[in-house]
Each structure stands twice: as structure tokens, then as C-alpha cells.
Enzyme design. Structure first.
Site: not given
Ligand code: GUN
Length: 295
Positions: A58, A102, A125
Site C-alpha cells: 500500500k 491494518q 478503508d
Molecule cells: N486486512 C485485510 N484487508 C484489509 C483492508 O482492506 N484494510 C485493512 N485495514 N486491513 C485489512
């Protein structure tokens, strides 16, 4: 029964690159107008290997479009209160357009409390109940990244959706449930008749065989086999699993929730794994961050 022998790939890498080129242009415009680039922060608590890989990709994606990014790594021992203090600081930080924590977080931290503490207008998110409520109501909001990336992938490839029967396998809060809502919206892509299947669904193959559009987000490696798919279907595979492979330098390869080799020949369109949904998820996060910065 006729089998469609040529299928087309729903290529998330190519679509993601095209969208990112547009995002980079708009990021430059934001920077020119506001004197700073869009800025995303990602918080990673603990040492989960897969989470670290995701977060690092990311951050790298941010660099590729000219965003500023901040990676905040906190030790496994971080308390819930300490994390909530950091979250509140980020809510107030005027230099920060959006951020994510995350998931999963370590077991001693309640993920729901963390999600609720994130300011809805920085929740890129799209996990905060305010954003989910707005999505359901069709109001401006941050859409959750994976389902929104799938919508963009369908749009990019001009996939017809109106009146189609979409079957979504999996009802998670971050993929299956929002996917079902987006596909049933009165919009393009959308206007599908949607069925959600899950672990308690009876006779799953009889349901998936009805799908014109099949989105699989069950988290079970290669659970969708050729006999479960209609000829000419559009198949979107959200799963991503590492399996040992001694012929690879890395020692593993990635597979999805769909048994690609046997399912693909029946499909009109299908996502590869990797290179399908994955790159689109990250692109959606960039789109949300851009949107946050443009407000
Ligand atoms: N864990 C798995 N996918 C995601 C996501 O899209 N965002 C976040 N914050 N954690 C995740």
C-alpha cells in the site's frame, strides 16, 4: 452442454495501472492547488508477515502515484488504549487526509473499538459504520476497497451487469456483504439480482451454477470447481492463499478460491490470482485517499 473455450482475463494489474495513471494526474493537481500531495498513513500493529506485505505494498502504491505515505509500525505489545490515542492523534492531524489500521490487530485489541474511533471522514478503508450506512443509502462515502475495486474492474472491461444474477460466496463485513449491496444498486455496474451464499448455504453448487456473475470471497482454497460454474459466467476470485511450491524461488505460489485451470475454460471472463482483484483493492484505497484530499 456447450463449453466456452476462450475466456478473457479480468486483468487487475492492467486496469489498476490505467486508473493509477489518472490518480497520479489528479494527485499532481491537488499538490499544485493545496501545496501538498494527498497523504495516507497505515498503522501496523505486531509482526504478522502477510499484513506487513500488504501494508508495504500500500505504501509503495502511494509512492507510485505521487502521494505522501507514512507507515506507523507499533509493537505487538501495544495496548488498546495506546492504539486509540494514536488514532485520535491522526483524526486531528491536518497534514493527513486518510489512514488505515491494518487488520487483524493482536487479540488483546478490539478491532470494532478501533474502527469506531477512526474519524469517518478519514476512514479510507470504508469500514466505519457511518461509511457503511452511507453506502447502503447511496450517499457520498468511502467504499470498502475490495468490492469497490471489483466494481471498477467490471466497469473497465464494460461487463454488462443489469438484470444479471450475481452470486456472492462469503458474507464478510469487508467483502461479501458490501459486494452484494454494490451489485444490487441502481447504477452501472449494478442492477444485478443478488444471492449471497455462505457456510450455512444448502447445496452451494446448485446456487453458484445459476450465477451470471460469480464473486467468490470465502477464503477457502480452490473451493469453486468447474461443475459449480455456468458456461459463459463472469468469475471474480477474491481469494489469495500461499501454497508450498518447491519449483519456485520463493518456495510458494499463490492460488485463489477458484480452481482456475478447470474453471477458466467455461468462463467468458475470469480474474487471475495473482493479478486480478489484489491490484484493484490497492487502487481503490488510492482512489479513496485522493477523494479525501480533494474535499
Ligand atoms: N486486512 C485485510 N484487508 C484489509 C483492508 O482492506 N484494510 C485493512 N485495514 N486491513 C485489512
Amino acid at each position: 452442454m456447450m463449453t466456452v473455450s476462450t475466456f478473457q482475463l479480468l486483468d487487475g494489474k492492467r486496469c489498476g495501472e490505467a486508473l493509477r495513471a489518472r490518480i497520479a494526474q489528479e494527485a499532481a493537481a491537488v499538490k499544485a492547488a493545496r501545496g501538498r500531495a494527498p497523504h495516507l498513513a497505515a498503522v501496523l500493529v505486531g509482526n504478522d508477515g502477510a499484513s506487513r506485505t500488504y501494508v508495504e505494498s500500500k505504501v509503495k502504491a502511494c509512492e507510485s502515484v505521487g502521494f505522501r505515505s507514512t507507515l506507523i509500525r507499533l509493537p505487538e505489545s501495544t495496548s488498546e488504549d495506546e492504539l486509540l490515542v494514536r488514532v485520535k492523534q491522526m483524526n486531528r492531524d491536518k497534514e493527513l487526509d486518510g489512514y488505515i489500521v491494518q487488520l487483524p490487530v493482536p487479540a488483546h485489541i478490539d478491532p470494532e473499538k478501533v474502527t469506531l474511533a477512526i474519524a469517518a471522514d478519514k476512514d479510507v478503508d470504508g469500514f466505519h459504520p457511518e461509511n457503511i450506512g452511507r453506502m447502503v443509502l447511496g450517499q457520498p462515502c468511502f467504499l470498502p476497497a475490495t468490492p469497490s475495486g471489483i466494481v471498477e474492474l467490471l466497469r473497465f472491461n464494460h461487463i454488462e451487469t443489469a438484470g444479471k444474477h450475481a452470486v456472492v460466496v462469503g458474507r464478510s463485513h469487508i467483502v461479501g456483504t458490501p459486494m452484494s449491496i454494490l451489485l444490487s444498486r441502481n447504477a452501472y455496474p449494478g442492477n444485478c439480482t443478488v444471492t449471497i451464499a455462505h457456510s450455512r448455504t444448502r447445496d452451494l453448487p446448485s446456487i453458484t451454477r445459476q450465477a451470471d456473475i460469480l464473486v467468490v470471497a470465502a477464503g477457502r482454497p480452490e473451493m469453486i470447481t468447474a461443475d459449480m460454474v455456468k458456461d459463459g459466467a463472469v468469475v471474480v476470485d477474491v481469494g489469495i492463499h500461499r501454497v508450498p511450491d518447491t519449483s519456485r524461488k520463493s518456495g510458494f505460489r499463490l492460488i485463489g478460491d477458484v480452481k482456475f485451470d478447470e474453471v477458466a475454460p467455461k468462463c467468458a471472463w475470469i480474474t487471475p490470482v495473482p493479478g486480478g482483484v489484489g491490484p484493484m483493492t490497492i487502487t481503490s484505497l488510492l482512489l479513496n485517499t485522493l477523494k479525501a484530499a480533494q474535499r
